[in-house]
Design a protein around this motif. Structure first.
Motif, short mmCIF file in Angstrom:
data_model
loop_
_atom_site.label_atom_id
_atom_site.label_comp_id
_atom_site.label_asym_id
_atom_site.label_seq_id
_atom_site.Cartn_x
_atom_site.Cartn_y
_atom_site.Cartn_z
N HIS A 190 -9.86 -7.72 -5.57
CA HIS A 190 -9.03 -7.38 -4.35
C HIS A 190 -10.09 -6.85 -3.27
O HIS A 190 -11.10 -7.22 -3.53
CB HIS A 190 -8.04 -6.28 -4.71
CG HIS A 190 -8.64 -5.29 -5.68
ND1 HIS A 190 -9.66 -4.19 -5.13
CD2 HIS A 190 -8.67 -5.03 -6.99
CE1 HIS A 190 -10.01 -3.44 -6.03
NE2 HIS A 190 -9.44 -3.85 -7.28
N PHE A 191 -9.73 -6.31 -2.24
CA PHE A 191 -10.50 -5.94 -1.23
C PHE A 191 -11.22 -4.68 -1.38
O PHE A 191 -11.83 -4.25 -0.13
CB PHE A 191 -10.01 -6.20 0.23
CG PHE A 191 -9.82 -7.76 0.55
CD1 PHE A 191 -10.71 -8.68 0.79
CD2 PHE A 191 -8.33 -8.27 0.22
CE1 PHE A 191 -10.77 -10.07 1.00
CE2 PHE A 191 -8.12 -9.64 0.45
CZ PHE A 191 -9.09 -10.42 0.70
N LEU A 192 -10.71 -3.69 -2.25
CA LEU A 192 -11.36 -2.44 -2.20
C LEU A 192 -12.77 -2.54 -2.94
O LEU A 192 -12.63 -2.83 -4.08
CB LEU A 192 -10.37 -1.44 -3.11
CG LEU A 192 -9.09 -1.11 -2.34
CD1 LEU A 192 -8.06 -0.61 -3.52
CD2 LEU A 192 -9.41 0.04 -1.25
N SER A 193 -13.60 -2.03 -2.22
CA SER A 193 -15.03 -1.86 -2.76
C SER A 193 -14.94 -0.58 -3.98
O SER A 193 -14.32 0.35 -3.62
CB SER A 193 -15.91 -1.82 -1.82
OG SER A 193 -15.86 -0.27 -1.31
N GLU A 224 -9.11 3.81 5.76
CA GLU A 224 -9.93 2.97 5.23
C GLU A 224 -9.35 2.19 4.17
O GLU A 224 -9.13 0.93 4.10
CB GLU A 224 -11.11 3.28 4.95
CG GLU A 224 -12.23 2.30 5.29
CD GLU A 224 -13.72 2.73 5.06
OE1 GLU A 224 -14.73 1.80 4.59
OE2 GLU A 224 -13.99 3.74 5.46
N ARG A 258 -6.19 0.15 5.03
CA ARG A 258 -6.34 -1.14 5.57
C ARG A 258 -6.69 -2.22 4.54
O ARG A 258 -6.10 -3.21 4.55
CB ARG A 258 -7.43 -1.17 6.62
CG ARG A 258 -7.29 -0.26 7.58
CD ARG A 258 -6.22 -1.10 8.74
NE ARG A 258 -5.61 -0.34 9.90
CZ ARG A 258 -4.35 0.01 9.83
NH1 ARG A 258 -3.64 -0.50 8.95
NH2 ARG A 258 -4.19 0.99 10.69
N MET A 259 -7.55 -1.79 3.43
CA MET A 259 -7.83 -2.68 2.53
C MET A 259 -6.78 -3.19 1.69
O MET A 259 -6.66 -4.30 1.00
CB MET A 259 -9.07 -2.45 1.81
CG MET A 259 -10.38 -2.22 2.45
SD MET A 259 -10.91 -3.94 3.24
CE MET A 259 -10.41 -3.57 4.78
N LYS A 293 -4.41 -5.61 3.41
CA LYS A 293 -5.12 -6.96 3.36
C LYS A 293 -4.77 -7.62 2.50
O LYS A 293 -4.35 -8.83 2.25
CB LYS A 293 -6.48 -6.84 3.89
CG LYS A 293 -7.05 -8.08 3.85
CD LYS A 293 -8.78 -7.88 4.24
CE LYS A 293 -9.66 -9.39 4.39
NZ LYS A 293 -10.76 -9.02 4.74
N THR A 294 -4.98 -6.99 1.05
CA THR A 294 -4.68 -7.54 -0.24
C THR A 294 -3.42 -7.78 -0.35
O THR A 294 -2.98 -8.92 -0.82
CB THR A 294 -4.97 -6.38 -1.24
OG1 THR A 294 -6.63 -6.30 -1.02
CG2 THR A 294 -4.94 -6.92 -2.62
#
Length: 315
Positions: free
Chosen positions: A42-45, A135, A138-139, A142-143
């Motif tokens: 996914h887009f979470l770091s 933040e 948003r991620m 997006k996912t």
């Protein structure tokens, strides 16, 4: 099936049409059968996840009177702090053993919304709390949009069918604190058996245990993702919109064994809601002789209002 299926978003994002279709088939089949998947890539770091947990733990560690400053009357729990035991599962009177916070949508300037979302509540004591929360919001959004694109293809819709409705939608990021249990709970659990209201839910923190999913045969199974995976499930809005093709599965968070009562639990679900004017009418692609239309027409906003009343957040 004793655990939820695992899928890899990298397959959907790849340039290989076969890999992309493989993801569409896997997630679609899982959502027809059990309504839950664990999703990797996914887009979470990792860094953002660590920062978010740090901020969330710092907030819930604040004195109760400080947190209660942020429990705003008149918002029906849609922003800010919601104190211990306020929410209950539909049909239950015992309050869940949790306190939580709500971050909401901060729409883009060109959103052209028909409704006005409440402002997010700013926490004065923690200068990075709101920035870090948004933040992550948003991620996760997006996912979620990529997951909905895969589901649109699975149903037979245009890939970008959900984009307009879900972008700038009425989504909620909910950090939850389940405090240590200090005495035998009287019929209450950390979160009673329920289905989610929204389109899909993206959950951080299920790897700490406690989340259980009700299988079709009536058996409860533990949902245990890997550390780096999100748990993503179908909500009631999407079940209704797909005329029961995709399943909103009942799930719960059970109390831990007594020897673990002293451990708090944190989880952070992102409830992906569409714009309120989205029609949830049963899709024609999901209606046939064997599956006649199961629900009357309704908008997402009307449906949300009904359910907030049922779970005790709105009068």
């Amino acid at each position: 099936m004793n655990n939820i299926p695992s899928v890899n978003l990298a397959d959907f994002l790849s340039d290989d049409p076969k890999r992309k279709q493989k993801f569409v088939n896997e997630i679609g089949k899982a959502y027809e059968e059990i309504g839950f998947v664990a999703l990797k890539n996914h887009f979470l770091s990792d860094n953002l996840v660590d920062e978010l947990y740090k901020e969330v733990k710092n907030f819930f560690a604040l004195p109760l009177e400080t947190k209660q400053k942020y429990e705003i009357e008149g918002l029906a729990g849609q922003r800010g702090y919601i104190s211990f035991g306020k929410e209950h599962a539909k049909g239950k009177k015992e309050g869940d053993l949790k306190e939580f916070w709500h971050f909401g949508q901060e729409p883009s300037k060109d959103a052209n919304l028909t409704e006005e979302y409440p402002e997010n509540v700013q926490v004065e004591e923690l200068p990075d709390f709101n920035h870090t929360g948004m933040e992550a919001y948003r991620m996760l959004e997006k996912t979620g949009i990529y997951v909905l694109r895969a589901l649109a293809l699975y149903i037979g819709l245009d890939e970008f069918y959900f984009d307009h409705w879900a972008s700038n939608g009425n989504s909620i990021l909910r950090p939850i604190h389940y405090p240590p249990i200090t005495e035998e709970p009287k019929g209450a659990v950390r979160a009673g058996a329920h289905g989610d209201i929204n389109l899909i839910t993206l959950l951080m923190g299920a790897s700490t245990g406690g989340l259980q999913v009700l299988r079709k045969d009536g058996e409860w199974i533990d949902a245990i993702p890997q550390e780096d995976e999100l748990v993503i499930n179908v909500g009631d809005m999407l079940e209704r919109h797909t005329n029961n093709k995709l399943r909103s599965t009942i799930h719960r968070v059970v109390n831990p064994p007594k020897e673990q009562w002293s451990n708090p639990r944190y989880s952070i679900p992102f409830f992906m809601h569409p714009r309120s004017e989205m029609p949830l009418n049963c899709l024609e692609e999901c209606i046939d002789d064997e599956h006649p239309k199961a629900y009357p027409d309704i908008t997402a906003g009307e449906f949300l209002h009904q359910r907030l009343v049922e779970i005790g957040l709105k009068k």
